[in-house]
Every structure is written in C-alpha cells, then in structure tokens.
Design a protein around this motif. Structure first.
Motif, short mmCIF file in Angstrom:
data_model
loop_
_atom_site.label_atom_id
_atom_site.label_comp_id
_atom_site.label_asym_id
_atom_site.label_seq_id
_atom_site.Cartn_x
_atom_site.Cartn_y
_atom_site.Cartn_z
N LEU A 274 0.73 -1.29 0.12
CA LEU A 274 -0.03 0.19 0.00
C LEU A 274 0.93 1.22 0.05
CD1 LEU A 274 -2.68 -1.18 2.63
CD2 LEU A 274 -3.06 -0.57 0.01
N HIS A 275 2.07 1.27 0.49
CA HIS A 275 3.16 2.36 0.51
C HIS A 275 2.41 3.57 0.85
CE1 HIS A 275 6.73 0.38 -0.19
NE2 HIS A 275 6.34 -0.38 -1.32
N GLY A 276 1.86 3.76 1.99
CA GLY A 276 1.18 5.03 2.42
C GLY A 276 -0.10 5.60 1.66
N SER A 277 -0.45 4.90 0.75
CA SER A 277 -1.68 5.30 -0.10
C SER A 277 -3.20 5.02 0.67
CB SER A 277 -1.66 4.55 -1.52
OG SER A 277 -2.76 5.06 -2.14
N LEU A 278 -3.43 5.99 1.38
CA LEU A 278 -4.71 5.59 2.28
C LEU A 278 -6.02 5.51 1.49
CD1 LEU A 278 -5.79 5.50 5.25
CD2 LEU A 278 -6.08 8.09 5.05
N ASP A 279 -5.88 6.08 0.08
CA ASP A 279 -7.12 6.03 -0.82
C ASP A 279 -7.42 4.53 -1.18
OD1 ASP A 279 -7.79 8.78 -0.83
OD2 ASP A 279 -6.93 9.09 -2.54
N ASP A 280 -6.26 3.83 -1.34
CA ASP A 280 -6.33 2.60 -1.68
C ASP A 280 -6.70 1.53 -0.64
OD1 ASP A 280 -5.19 2.20 -4.64
OD2 ASP A 280 -3.60 3.34 -3.70
N PHE B 206 -2.76 -8.53 5.20
CA PHE B 206 -2.00 -7.61 4.63
C PHE B 206 -0.62 -8.11 4.49
CE2 PHE B 206 -6.11 -5.39 5.79
CZ PHE B 206 -6.14 -4.59 4.71
N ASN B 207 -0.11 -8.01 3.05
CA ASN B 207 1.23 -8.59 3.03
C ASN B 207 2.50 -7.76 3.04
OD1 ASN B 207 2.66 -10.93 2.84
ND2 ASN B 207 2.81 -11.00 0.54
N GLY B 208 2.49 -6.60 3.91
CA GLY B 208 3.66 -5.86 4.13
C GLY B 208 3.64 -4.73 3.31
N ASP B 209 4.68 -3.89 3.71
CA ASP B 209 4.96 -2.69 2.69
C ASP B 209 3.86 -1.69 2.74
OD1 ASP B 209 7.54 -3.59 2.38
OD2 ASP B 209 7.54 -2.93 0.19
N PHE B 210 3.08 -1.53 3.93
CA PHE B 210 2.23 -0.40 4.28
C PHE B 210 2.75 0.90 4.41
CE2 PHE B 210 2.54 -3.08 8.03
CZ PHE B 210 2.63 -1.99 8.99
N VAL B 211 3.98 0.91 4.95
CA VAL B 211 4.73 2.43 5.17
C VAL B 211 5.44 2.73 3.97
CG1 VAL B 211 4.12 2.20 7.32
CG2 VAL B 211 6.33 1.32 6.48
N ASP B 212 6.04 3.96 4.06
CA ASP B 212 6.92 4.42 3.28
C ASP B 212 6.16 5.14 1.84
OD1 ASP B 212 9.47 4.71 4.65
OD2 ASP B 212 10.02 2.62 4.01
N ARG B 213 7.07 6.05 1.38
CA ARG B 213 6.77 6.53 -0.01
C ARG B 213 5.46 7.46 -0.10
NH1 ARG B 213 10.41 4.45 -3.36
NH2 ARG B 213 11.32 2.48 -3.47
N GLY B 214 4.38 7.00 0.44
CA GLY B 214 3.09 7.70 0.50
C GLY B 214 3.01 8.77 1.60
N HIS C 126 13.57 -0.05 10.02
CA HIS C 126 13.70 1.32 10.48
C HIS C 126 14.94 2.12 9.52
CE1 HIS C 126 14.18 4.58 13.37
NE2 HIS C 126 15.62 4.65 13.23
N VAL C 127 15.65 1.10 9.01
CA VAL C 127 16.93 1.64 8.09
C VAL C 127 16.14 2.01 6.78
CG1 VAL C 127 18.64 1.42 6.82
CG2 VAL C 127 18.81 0.47 9.02
N MET C 128 15.16 1.33 6.22
CA MET C 128 14.49 1.87 5.24
C MET C 128 13.59 3.07 5.35
SD MET C 128 15.30 -0.47 2.88
CE MET C 128 13.73 -0.17 1.51
N ASN C 129 12.97 3.20 6.60
CA ASN C 129 12.34 4.22 6.90
C ASN C 129 13.04 5.59 6.94
OD1 ASN C 129 10.41 2.10 9.33
ND2 ASN C 129 10.20 2.17 7.01
N LEU C 130 14.16 5.45 7.38
CA LEU C 130 15.04 6.53 7.51
C LEU C 130 15.12 7.15 6.10
CD1 LEU C 130 17.98 5.38 9.59
CD2 LEU C 130 16.35 7.37 10.17
N ARG C 131 15.11 6.34 4.90
CA ARG C 131 15.19 6.95 3.77
C ARG C 131 14.15 6.98 3.01
NH1 ARG C 131 20.19 5.03 -0.33
NH2 ARG C 131 19.74 6.21 -2.10
N TYR C 132 13.28 6.30 3.13
CA TYR C 132 12.06 6.47 2.04
C TYR C 132 10.87 7.06 2.50
CZ TYR C 132 14.65 3.52 -0.80
OH TYR C 132 15.97 2.97 -1.83
N GLY C 133 10.90 7.72 3.52
CA GLY C 133 9.74 8.66 4.16
C GLY C 133 9.11 8.59 5.20
N PHE C 134 8.99 7.36 6.17
CA PHE C 134 8.03 7.07 7.04
C PHE C 134 8.71 7.87 8.31
CE2 PHE C 134 6.82 4.51 10.67
CZ PHE C 134 5.39 4.82 10.60
N ILE C 135 9.95 8.04 8.42
CA ILE C 135 10.29 8.67 9.77
C ILE C 135 9.99 10.10 9.49
CG2 ILE C 135 12.59 9.26 11.10
CD1 ILE C 135 11.85 6.44 11.30
N LYS C 136 10.19 10.60 8.22
CA LYS C 136 10.11 11.93 7.88
C LYS C 136 8.58 12.43 8.18
CE LYS C 136 10.59 15.41 4.11
NZ LYS C 136 10.91 15.64 2.65
#
Length: 544
Positions: free
Chosen positions: A62-68, A87-95, A126-136
């Motif tokens: 889903l990558h942060g896409s709430l509309d989906d 829900f098969n992972g990657d619901f955070v980051d990017r969106g 956490h390392v992916m989140n540092l780079r791909y938007g979730f932490i931000k």
C-alpha cells in the motif's frame, strides 16, 4: 480506547487545521502499545483457514496510499469473522499517509485479532524508513512526540509475523523464497532480534550472538523476487534477498506441501501477475504507483478450496475517464524520462569528463552512460529521447544538458559558478544517502543537526562516494543554510535546496523507478551505506 482521556489532551497537535486532522499523538501511542502486546503473542508464521469464512482476502503493498486502503475496505467490506484479511507488508514509506494506514490496520487487529493478519515487508524496517519517508512523515506530524512514536513503530515492525499459511497449502510472504528457505527454521527464529533486516550481520560482534542462517531466512522471505531463469542467485539489483527460478519454486513448495506462493514486493501494471507456471502470484495493491494511470491495484480472494479470484481497482479522484494502455505507457515513460534526466544532470561533471575523451559514436555514448550511472537500461533506445543524434549517427553529448540548470530553491537563483555547481551536483546526486546519515545523527528527531555533525556527514559521504568536497566549501555551504545563525541546520530544507529545472523553470522530479518488474529504487545502495558505512563511520551515532 480514547474516551477516558478527553480531558487530558496535550497541547501538541492543535496548531493548524492540517494538524487537527491527524490522529492525536496520545492515542497513537496508546494504540501502538496495545498492538505490540498482541503481536508479541503471535507466532513467526501464522496459520489460518477458511473453514468459517469460506474466503480470505490477501492485499499487497500500500505504501502510504490511504485511498487504496479505503477502496479495498469499501469494495470488499471491513474485517470480520466472515471476512478475514491478510495484509502482506509494505504499508509504510513513499506515500503520505503511512501513519494513518498503520493505525487503521492496527485498530482492526485489536478488534478482530484472528481475522486480520499483517505480515512484515521489507519496508517495515527502521533503516528503510530513514530513507523512504516514514520517519520524515512521523516527524512532520508529531514533532515533539516523534521520538516516542518512532521508537514504538520500530519495535512493532520487528514483531510483525514473517509469513502466513492458508489452509496448510498456500504460503503468503512479502518477498519470496530461496533455495534455502526452511519453514522449520523460520518458525523458531526470535524475529524481534531483527529490528532492521539490513543491519544485523555487521552489528553483532560474534557468530554466537547472531545466527547468520536465521538472518538469511528472513532476508529472503522479505526481499526476494521470482525470475524466469532456473536456479537461485543473489538479488544484486535490490542488494538483498535472492532471485528464485521456477525450479526453486517447485522444490520449496513440494518440500513443504504447498500448492501456491502469494507474494507482493513488485508493482505490476494490472496489480497482479502469475509466474512460474501459476505457482507464484504477485499482488500489488497501490494503484497509480508511479503516476496517475500507471497501474491498477489488486487484491486476491482465496476460497476454501484454494481457488483464487482477483479483484482489480483504481483509487483516483481526479481521473474522470479510463486510460488506454497506450496512454498509461506514455504517462509512465514521460515520468521515467523526466526522472532519468534529473539523474543524468546530477552526474554532469563526471559524464563531461568522460565525454571529452573523443567523438562519441552511439555505442560509446551508451557505454559511458551505463558505466557512469550504473543503471541497466536500453540506452540505445533511450538516446533519441534525451540527446541529439546527427545524420552520421554521432551523439551530440552536450545536448543532454541543454535547457537544464541547477537551481538553489532557497535563493531562487540558478547556479552558474563551476565550483558551486560541482558541489550542488554532489549534494543533489547523494541526497538520499545524506538523509540516511543525517537521520541517524539526529538522535532527538528534531530535524536539525549542529554544524560539526553536518561537516562530519558530508565527510562520510565523500569517503563513501569518492566525491571531493573541501572543508572550506562544506563550511561555507553550511553557513549559507543556517538562516537564523543559531548553529543548527534544518536538514530537510538543506536536502531540498537544490533542484534541476528545464528551460521553462519547471522542476524535474526524480520519481520512483519505472523499470519493468521492479517496485523499489536500487536498494543495494541503501544496504551498502546503511550497513557498512554507517557502522564504520558514524561510531557513536547509533540508529535507534
């Protein structure tokens, strides 16, 4: 859960209309504490069946896409004993709405702990989140409460199940498998040891403290991709996991008496794709992932007889008409070319040093682009879209950079000076690596670092990339960014300070990679920097 605390609302989060729309930090923290308790009680591999519900729904990235997510729940119904979900992972980051998606999923888990399973993906890290938007995102939404929220999410992600088995016959995991995948080992791993799947082997001092075989099991489950070529070999594009061929799928499924592998991890134009003679099903639930109209989202409904039904959808409020395949391809292509031009210009100095060595035939141009940018693309086909080719078949290499300029968004001025331009290129080209370093140094999640930390981050980058930035230039750049002269730099502003614009002044946006069968950017760069360089260079700056 929240009704007892109406009279104890903290002040944070009441400032602006945008902030009022978000879920209050107090209730996010309560929710995270409760769901962590639930997750701790769950096994690494969850077994479910369709005896009661008759069908179970599997959703992908889903990558942060709430509309989906809202479209899925609207079309398919809310989770319940009669309507279970995985829900098969990657619901955070990017969106932009990763926090909200997590909260919706976690609330559903608490209400129906046996009817909704959330597997871990490679971005629940956490390392992916540092780079791909979730932490931000968390920092922007929760400011003073961000550190607590981030630490809880980090802990919760490490407690998410690694896989789910449906009716003893269907394996559901985020990435895939490898020749060494062993469900018995996966069941017994202490998954909480792996807060980042990218880090462990280099962050433990001895083999006794970490079984590398266990780490490899998790890495493959979360990061692997299927391929047409037989065998199993390292996934060099992503920098983690494996490529597994149809023979590996057949062997692993037969060994564990499975009939089907359902995985996610890769964007597909139709939202799903069958490979390996129908034994592997990829499900991707974030529609419009690259651009509006670029791809559909999908989810799979599995019956009690393990028959799969695919439901496709597009979550889009703006698009009033259905796009043809040709239009969808054009949208993705234009986005990819725009992104590629920004990458090319970000490497202008290096490319020009190669170009001046002689007259460029098309073959030479392709070889230089491939070796310099390290992007495996059909450069011969791309050349006419980004450069001018003469009647003699020679490439006018300067034409790549025509009508493009580097601009300082803070001052609004184009960067013409050679030294400044070279420095800006280095920052622009490596801003994702810089952000990873900055966020690791930013222990209090304030979004700011002091001058000395800024200098050290730039020096780490130079050592890692081989870039040449003098201390004088680094200090000068830092002072220019310190607008209020308090000795601290807002690194979010700094990272966005430099952009590339076309002749109309329009900014070129480096978008998600629109490469066939690839959902993520080349994450091998994340691993190399995050594991080796962060550990060896940051010293006391521990990622928390």
């Amino acid at each position: 859960m929240v009704h007892d605390h109406d009279d104890a609302m903290p002040e944070a989060g009441k400032d602006t209309p945008d902030q009022e729309k978000k879920i209050h930090a107090k209730y996010v923290l309560e929710l995270l504490h409760e769901v962590r308790k639930l997750l701790k009680s769950m096994p690494n591999v969850v077994h479910v069946n369709t005896d009661i519900a008759q069908e179970i729904t599997v959703c992908g990235d889903l990558h942060g896409s709430l509309d989906d997510l809202f479209v899925i729940l609207h079309k398919n119904g809310l989770p319940s004993p009669d309507n279970p979900y995985i829900f098969n992972g990657d619901f955070v980051d990017r969106g932009n709405y990763s926090v909200e998606i997590a909260c919706v999923l976690f609330v559903c888990m608490l209400l129906h702990p046996y009817e909704i399973i959330v597997n871990r993906g490679n971005h629940e890290d956490h390392v992916m989140n540092l780079r791909y938007g979730f932490i931000k995102e968390v920092m922007q939404k929760y400011k003073g409460h961000a550190s607590k929220v981030i630490r809880l999410f980090q802990d919760i992600f490490s407690w998410l199940p690694l896989a789910t088995v449906i009716n003893k016959k269907v394996l559901v995991c985020h990435g895939g498998i490898s020749s060494g995948t062993d469900m018995a080992i996966l069941r017994d791993i202490n998954r909480h040891n792996f807060e980042s799947v990218l880090q462990p082997p280099l962050f433990y001092s001895s083999a006794d403290e970490l079984d590398v075989r266990e780490w490899k099991q998790i890495l493959d489950i979360l990061w692997s991709d299927p391929c047409a070529k037989p065998g199993c070999f390292p996934n060099t594009y992503r920098g983690g996991g494996s490529y597994f061929g149809p023979d590996i799928t057949k062997t692993i499924l037969e060994r564990h008496k499975f009939d089907l592998l359902i995985r996610s991890h890769q964007c597909k134009p139709d939202g799903y794709e069958y490979t390996h003679d129908g034994k592997v099903l990829t499900i991707f639930s974030a529609s419009n992932y690259y651009e509006v109209g670029s791809n559909k989202g999908a989810y799979a409904k599995l019956s009690s007889k393990n028959k799969v039904r695919i439901v496709q959808f597009v979550a889009n409020k703006k698009q009033g008409r259905k796009l043809t395949i040709k239009q969808r391809v054009k949208i993705v292509e234009e986005s990819a070319i725009s992104s590629l031009k920004s990458k090319i210009y970000g490497n202008k100095s290096t490319l020009m040093a190669e170009f001046i060595k002689g007259i460029l035939r098309l073959t030479d141009w392709c070889n230089i682009m491939q070796s310099t940018l390290q992007i495996d693309l059909p450069w011969r086909s791309i050349c006419p879209k980004v450069a001018t080719i003469t009647k003699d078949g020679l490439v006018e290499y300067n034409s790549i950079f025509e009508d493009l300029k580097m601009r300082n968004k803070i001052s609004g001025e184009d960067i013409e000076n050679h030294e400044q331009s070279s420095m800006a290129e280095t920052v622009y080209r490596n801003k994702e690596n810089l952000e990873t370093i900055f966020r690791a140094m930013d222990k209090d999640n304030s979004g700011q670092i002091c001058m000395s930390e800024f200098e050290e981050a730039c020096q780490i980058l130079c050592r890692h990339t081989g870039s040449l930035l003098s201390r004088e230039h680094i200090v000068g750049m830092a002072r220019n960014m310190d607008k209020n002269k308090d000795g601290y730099i807002d690194f979010a502003e700094f990272l966005e300070a430099f952009c590339i614009v076309d002749k109309f002044g329009k900014e070129l946006i480096a978008r998600r990679e629109s490469v066939d069968n690839v959902s993520d950017e080349p994450e091998s760069k994340v691993r190399r920097l995050s594991q080796g360089d962060l550990r060896s260079h940051l010293g006391s700056y521990t990622i928390t």
